[in-house]
Scaffold this active site. Structure first.
Site, short mmCIF file in Angstrom:
data_model
loop_
_atom_site.label_atom_id
_atom_site.label_comp_id
_atom_site.label_asym_id
_atom_site.label_seq_id
_atom_site.Cartn_x
_atom_site.Cartn_y
_atom_site.Cartn_z
N ASN A 258 34.74 40.37 28.38
CA ASN A 258 35.99 40.97 28.26
C ASN A 258 36.27 40.40 29.67
O ASN A 258 36.10 41.05 30.49
CB ASN A 258 35.96 42.21 28.08
CG ASN A 258 37.55 42.71 27.78
OD1 ASN A 258 38.47 41.58 27.85
ND2 ASN A 258 37.71 44.18 27.75
N TRP A 259 37.53 39.62 29.97
CA TRP A 259 37.94 38.72 31.04
C TRP A 259 38.89 40.19 31.79
O TRP A 259 39.42 39.95 32.32
CB TRP A 259 38.04 37.60 31.16
CG TRP A 259 37.47 36.63 31.13
CD1 TRP A 259 35.08 36.52 30.91
CD2 TRP A 259 37.18 35.35 31.10
NE1 TRP A 259 35.21 35.72 30.94
CE2 TRP A 259 35.71 34.86 30.56
CE3 TRP A 259 38.16 33.98 30.95
CZ2 TRP A 259 35.24 33.36 30.83
CZ3 TRP A 259 37.95 32.88 30.25
CH2 TRP A 259 36.44 32.35 30.67
N LYS A 260 39.53 40.64 30.55
CA LYS A 260 40.53 41.62 30.49
C LYS A 260 41.79 40.30 32.12
O LYS A 260 41.80 39.55 31.17
CB LYS A 260 40.39 42.38 31.96
CG LYS A 260 38.81 43.52 30.64
CD LYS A 260 39.08 44.55 31.53
CE LYS A 260 37.65 45.54 30.91
NZ LYS A 260 37.60 46.51 31.38
N HIS B 52 41.23 48.73 22.35
CA HIS B 52 40.21 48.73 23.65
C HIS B 52 41.08 50.17 24.16
O HIS B 52 42.37 50.16 24.49
CB HIS B 52 40.27 47.92 24.32
CG HIS B 52 39.22 47.92 25.86
ND1 HIS B 52 39.79 48.59 26.65
CD2 HIS B 52 38.26 47.01 26.25
CE1 HIS B 52 38.46 48.07 27.33
NE2 HIS B 52 37.70 47.57 26.88
N GLU C 248 32.34 52.24 22.98
CA GLU C 248 32.43 52.24 24.75
C GLU C 248 33.58 53.49 25.20
O GLU C 248 34.81 53.71 24.88
CB GLU C 248 33.72 51.50 24.56
CG GLU C 248 34.08 50.75 26.16
CD GLU C 248 35.08 49.19 26.89
OE1 GLU C 248 33.60 48.04 26.94
OE2 GLU C 248 35.78 49.29 26.24
N SER D 229 29.93 49.85 31.96
CA SER D 229 29.27 49.64 33.28
C SER D 229 28.08 48.12 33.12
O SER D 229 27.02 48.41 33.73
CB SER D 229 29.24 50.52 33.85
OG SER D 229 30.16 50.85 34.25
P1 PGA Z 1 33.51 46.55 32.70
O1 PGA Z 1 33.85 46.69 31.21
O2 PGA Z 1 31.48 46.16 31.74
O3 PGA Z 1 33.58 46.68 33.38
O4 PGA Z 1 32.53 48.47 32.17
C1 PGA Z 1 34.34 46.73 30.05
C2 PGA Z 1 34.74 46.51 28.98
O5 PGA Z 1 35.92 48.15 28.93
O6 PGA Z 1 35.29 46.39 28.04
#
Ligand code: PGA
Length: 235
Positions: free
Chosen positions: A9-11, A97, A155, A196
């Site tokens: 997930n590149w956000k 999300h 999550e 994480s």
């Molecule tokens: P993270 O993000 O791996 O940086 O904790 C995961 C996510 O929010 O999809």
């Protein structure tokens, strides 16, 4: 043998050149290993990457997913992207999300509408669940969820990395939560863990019997780090 599913997930990160470079580095590695991953790029990169992946014949290795879609019908809704617009590039779409809720006021009712639209269009949702109550709510309100294919992600919002710092949940606790989610869903959907996950801890998570893979934000951005994740997730 378990084949854990990794979803990047590149956000809100990368420019187009970086995005293409990531695909070419990671795609080459996946081809060698015959592995499949899902990547969720920002909207403007979806179709250029789809072209790249199609040209290289890598559709079996890299599947694209949008990070979100609108629950509004096509029409006068400035800035929105309808689920129809991501077809045929995206086989999957991330939905629910916790950052959508935290920063953009998304509600569970919005997520219900999005799920229904995605199922109608045969786009497989990757549904993020912050807790069991959400799983219960979506199951009660989206009957398709107990019939059609979906990918679920447990999550917990507090476990999402922030400012470069990782704060994962304990893998035994995650394994237990995912067992409870699987019991509620009562069908064979994959359930991933997100929060994480990085090259140093991925093997702790995916060696747990109930965890079918991971949704990875921060540690997915650098192609070298993601390639490490691929290697570390071989069981
Ligand atoms: P993270 O993000 O791996 O940086 O904790 C995961 C996510 O929010 O999809």
């Amino acid at each position: 043998m378990k084949k854990p599913l990794l979803c990047a997930n590149w956000k809100e990160n990368k420019d187009l050149d970086e995005a293409k470079n990531w695909v070419s580095e990671v795609g080459g590695e996946l081809e060698k290993d015959n592995r499949q991953i899902i990547v969720c790029p920002p909207f403007p990169f979806i179709f250029p990457l789809f072209e790249e992946i199609s040209q290289k014949n890598w559709k079996d290795f890299i599947s694209l997913a949008a990070q979100d879609v609108s629950h509004f019908e096509e029409g006068a809704h400035t800035g929105e992207v309808a689920p129809e617009m991501i077809v045929p590039a995206c086989k999957h779409c991330l939905v629910g999300h916790s950052e959508r809720r935290k920063y953009f006021g998304e509600t569970e009712k919005d997520v219900v509408l999005k799920l229904k639209d995605l199922f109608d269009l045969k786009i497989i949702p990757i549904l993020c669940l912050a807790n069991l109550d959400q799983a219960k709510f979506y199951l009660e309100n989206v009957p398709e969820l107990s019939q059609k294919e979906a990918i679920l992600v447990y999550e917990p919002p507090d476990a999402i990395s922030g400012g470069g710092a990782y704060k994962p949940e304990d893998e035994n606790a995650v394994n237990q939560k995912i067992a409870e989610i699987k019991a509620k869903i009562n069908k064979s959907d994959l359930v991933l863990y997100g929060g994480s996950v990085n090259p140093d801890n991925i093997s702790n998570f995916i060696s747990m019997p109930n965890i079918d893979g991971a949704l990875i934000g921060q540690a997915s951005l650098d192609p070298a780090s993601f390639i490490k994740l691929i290697h570390q997730s071989k069981l």
